[in-house]
Design a protein around this motif. Structure first.
Motif, mmCIF file in Angstrom:
data_model
loop_
_atom_site.group_PDB
_atom_site.id
_atom_site.type_symbol
_atom_site.label_atom_id
_atom_site.label_comp_id
_atom_site.label_asym_id
_atom_site.label_seq_id
_atom_site.Cartn_x
_atom_site.Cartn_y
_atom_site.Cartn_z
ATOM 1 N N LEU A 131 0.824 -1.209 0.000
ATOM 2 C CA LEU A 131 0.000 0.000 0.000
ATOM 3 C C LEU A 131 0.856 1.257 0.000
ATOM 4 C CD1 LEU A 131 -2.880 -1.022 2.435
ATOM 5 C CD2 LEU A 131 -2.860 -1.049 -0.067
ATOM 6 N N CYS A 132 1.989 1.217 0.676
ATOM 7 C CA CYS A 132 2.901 2.371 0.678
ATOM 8 C C CYS A 132 3.403 2.649 -0.737
ATOM 9 C CB CYS A 132 4.055 2.101 1.636
ATOM 10 S SG CYS A 132 5.196 3.490 1.809
ATOM 11 N N ARG A 133 3.822 1.617 -1.438
ATOM 12 C CA ARG A 133 4.271 1.785 -2.832
ATOM 13 C C ARG A 133 3.125 2.248 -3.717
ATOM 14 N NH1 ARG A 133 6.656 -3.196 -1.642
ATOM 15 N NH2 ARG A 133 5.057 -4.270 -2.873
ATOM 16 N N PHE A 134 1.944 1.674 -3.494
ATOM 17 C CA PHE A 134 0.779 2.033 -4.296
ATOM 18 C C PHE A 134 0.438 3.507 -4.127
ATOM 19 C CE2 PHE A 134 -3.784 2.707 -4.686
ATOM 20 C CZ PHE A 134 -4.039 2.163 -5.931
ATOM 21 N N ARG A 135 0.398 3.981 -2.893
ATOM 22 C CA ARG A 135 0.090 5.397 -2.650
ATOM 23 C C ARG A 135 1.094 6.301 -3.340
ATOM 24 N NH1 ARG A 135 -1.137 3.473 2.700
ATOM 25 N NH2 ARG A 135 1.012 3.879 3.332
ATOM 26 N N ARG A 136 2.357 5.946 -3.255
ATOM 27 C CA ARG A 136 3.400 6.799 -3.818
ATOM 28 C C ARG A 136 3.316 6.843 -5.336
ATOM 29 N NH1 ARG A 136 7.859 4.167 -2.233
ATOM 30 N NH2 ARG A 136 7.793 5.128 -0.190
ATOM 31 N N GLN A 137 3.042 5.712 -5.964
ATOM 32 C CA GLN A 137 3.136 5.605 -7.411
ATOM 33 C C GLN A 137 1.834 5.903 -8.146
ATOM 34 O OE1 GLN A 137 4.547 1.604 -7.916
ATOM 35 N NE2 GLN A 137 6.543 2.039 -7.015
ATOM 36 N N ARG A 138 0.689 5.642 -7.511
ATOM 37 C CA ARG A 138 -0.564 5.698 -8.256
ATOM 38 C C ARG A 138 -1.520 6.797 -7.820
ATOM 39 N NH1 ARG A 138 -0.914 0.722 -10.954
ATOM 40 N NH2 ARG A 138 -2.094 1.942 -12.444
ATOM 41 N N ILE A 139 -1.322 7.364 -6.606
ATOM 42 C CA ILE A 139 -2.244 8.350 -6.053
ATOM 43 C C ILE A 139 -1.522 9.663 -5.775
ATOM 44 C CG2 ILE A 139 -3.932 8.854 -4.255
ATOM 45 C CD1 ILE A 139 -4.697 6.378 -5.771
ATOM 46 N N GLY A 140 -2.142 10.765 -6.163
ATOM 47 C CA GLY A 140 -1.638 12.083 -5.803
ATOM 48 C C GLY A 140 -2.611 12.748 -4.843
ATOM 49 N N PHE A 141 -2.132 13.165 -3.681
ATOM 50 C CA PHE A 141 -2.990 13.751 -2.656
ATOM 51 C C PHE A 141 -2.797 15.263 -2.596
ATOM 52 C CE2 PHE A 141 -2.199 9.407 -1.227
ATOM 53 C CZ PHE A 141 -3.483 8.970 -0.912
ATOM 54 N N ILE A 142 -3.920 15.988 -2.525
ATOM 55 C CA ILE A 142 -3.901 17.436 -2.314
ATOM 56 C C ILE A 142 -4.798 17.725 -1.121
ATOM 57 C CG2 ILE A 142 -4.377 19.698 -3.325
ATOM 58 C CD1 ILE A 142 -4.189 18.323 -6.089
ATOM 59 N N PHE A 143 -4.234 18.396 -0.106
ATOM 60 C CA PHE A 143 -4.954 18.606 1.144
ATOM 61 C C PHE A 143 -5.334 20.073 1.323
ATOM 62 C CE2 PHE A 143 -1.947 15.096 1.707
ATOM 63 C CZ PHE A 143 -2.785 14.081 2.130
ATOM 64 N N GLN A 144 -6.405 20.293 2.066
ATOM 65 C CA GLN A 144 -6.844 21.660 2.350
ATOM 66 C C GLN A 144 -5.765 22.456 3.072
ATOM 67 O OE1 GLN A 144 -10.488 21.867 4.583
ATOM 68 N NE2 GLN A 144 -10.409 24.078 4.827
ATOM 69 N N ALA A 145 -5.054 21.807 3.994
ATOM 70 C CA ALA A 145 -4.052 22.496 4.808
ATOM 71 C C ALA A 145 -2.652 22.438 4.193
ATOM 72 C CB ALA A 145 -4.032 21.908 6.216
ATOM 73 N N TYR A 146 -2.570 22.007 2.924
ATOM 74 C CA TYR A 146 -1.335 21.967 2.139
ATOM 75 C C TYR A 146 -0.360 20.887 2.606
ATOM 76 C CZ TYR A 146 -3.165 26.757 1.820
ATOM 77 O OH TYR A 146 -3.991 27.859 1.735
ATOM 78 N N HIS A 147 -0.076 20.817 3.923
ATOM 79 C CA HIS A 147 0.856 19.834 4.495
ATOM 80 C C HIS A 147 2.250 19.940 3.858
ATOM 81 C CE1 HIS A 147 -2.222 18.323 6.957
ATOM 82 N NE2 HIS A 147 -2.783 17.473 6.108
#
Length: 222
Positions: free
Chosen positions: A82-98
């Protein structure tokens, strides 16, 4: 499942607490997101939008049901996968920028590549900063950027590893209306270039700019 479905959820539930203290905050029977869609996930605060995004992005695991990506169940895979999957396949954009406050905009964009040896991604990070309209501000730290500029850095960071799916949680929530409109225009441009984008928002103006609106209430899709 149709061939163009990128990600789907079947009988998804999320329960917090146990026994008599258990509270079901999400109960989604079926959700399909097709490749190339631009979708608004709408509803009042507390309706389950962020919980659903976290499940789709495998930041959290469902209490029941399945997350299916390109026809394969992924929600029960081990954390290393799941860690590899998140890094490679999903891009996250957050309200608080992070963003990391102690490093430059350029290094913030390169954060997803740190475990991979970030040096070879510098050229791509520079190009993404240019694409989001921040050329010349690569060396500035987050405190030296406006809210809209910080969100642009966050969008560039989400794109660094060329993900299939972009999940944006209230990306305009901390911005004034004009800057928020600019951020939505940027997300629309990314969608027109082929990215699948899911935006959680309570702003009707944001929802109206998307191709499909999925409405939530009390943890369910209505």
């Amino acid at each position: 499942m149709e061939p163009d479905v990128l990600i789907s959820g079947k009988n998804l539930t999320r329960v917090y607490g146990k026994n008599k203290l258990a509270v079901k905050v999400l109960d989604v029977k079926s959700l399909e997101i097709r490749r190339g869609e631009f979708i608004a996930l709408t509803g009042p605060s507390g309706c389950g939008k962020t919980t659903l995004l976290n499940l789709l992005g495998v930041l959290d695991r469902p209490s029941g049901g399945d997350i299916i990506f390109e026809g394969k169940k992924i929600s029960e895979r081990d954390e290393a996968f799941l860690c590899r999957f998140r890094r490679q396949r999903i891009g996250f954009i957050f309200q608080a920028y992070h963003l990391i406050p102690t490093i430059s905009a350029l290094k913030n964009v390169m954060v997803p590549a740190f475990p991979l040896g970030s040096g070879r991604y510098k050229r791509r990070a520079m190009e993404l900063i240019r694409q989001v309209g921040l050329a010349g501000k690569e060396g500035r730290r987050p405190d030296d950027l406006s809210g809209g500029e910080q969100q642009r850095v966050a969008i560039a960071r989400a794109l660094l590893l060329d993900p299939d799916l972009i999940l944006a949680d209230e990306p305009t929530g901390n911005l004034d209306s004009a800057t928020g409109a600019e951020i939505m225009d940027l997300l629309k441009t990314l969608n027109q270039k082929g990215k699948t984008v899911l935006v959680a928002t309570h702003d009707q103006r944001v929802a109206e700019g998307c191709g499909r609106n999925i409405r939530m209430m009390d943890g369910q899709i209505i």
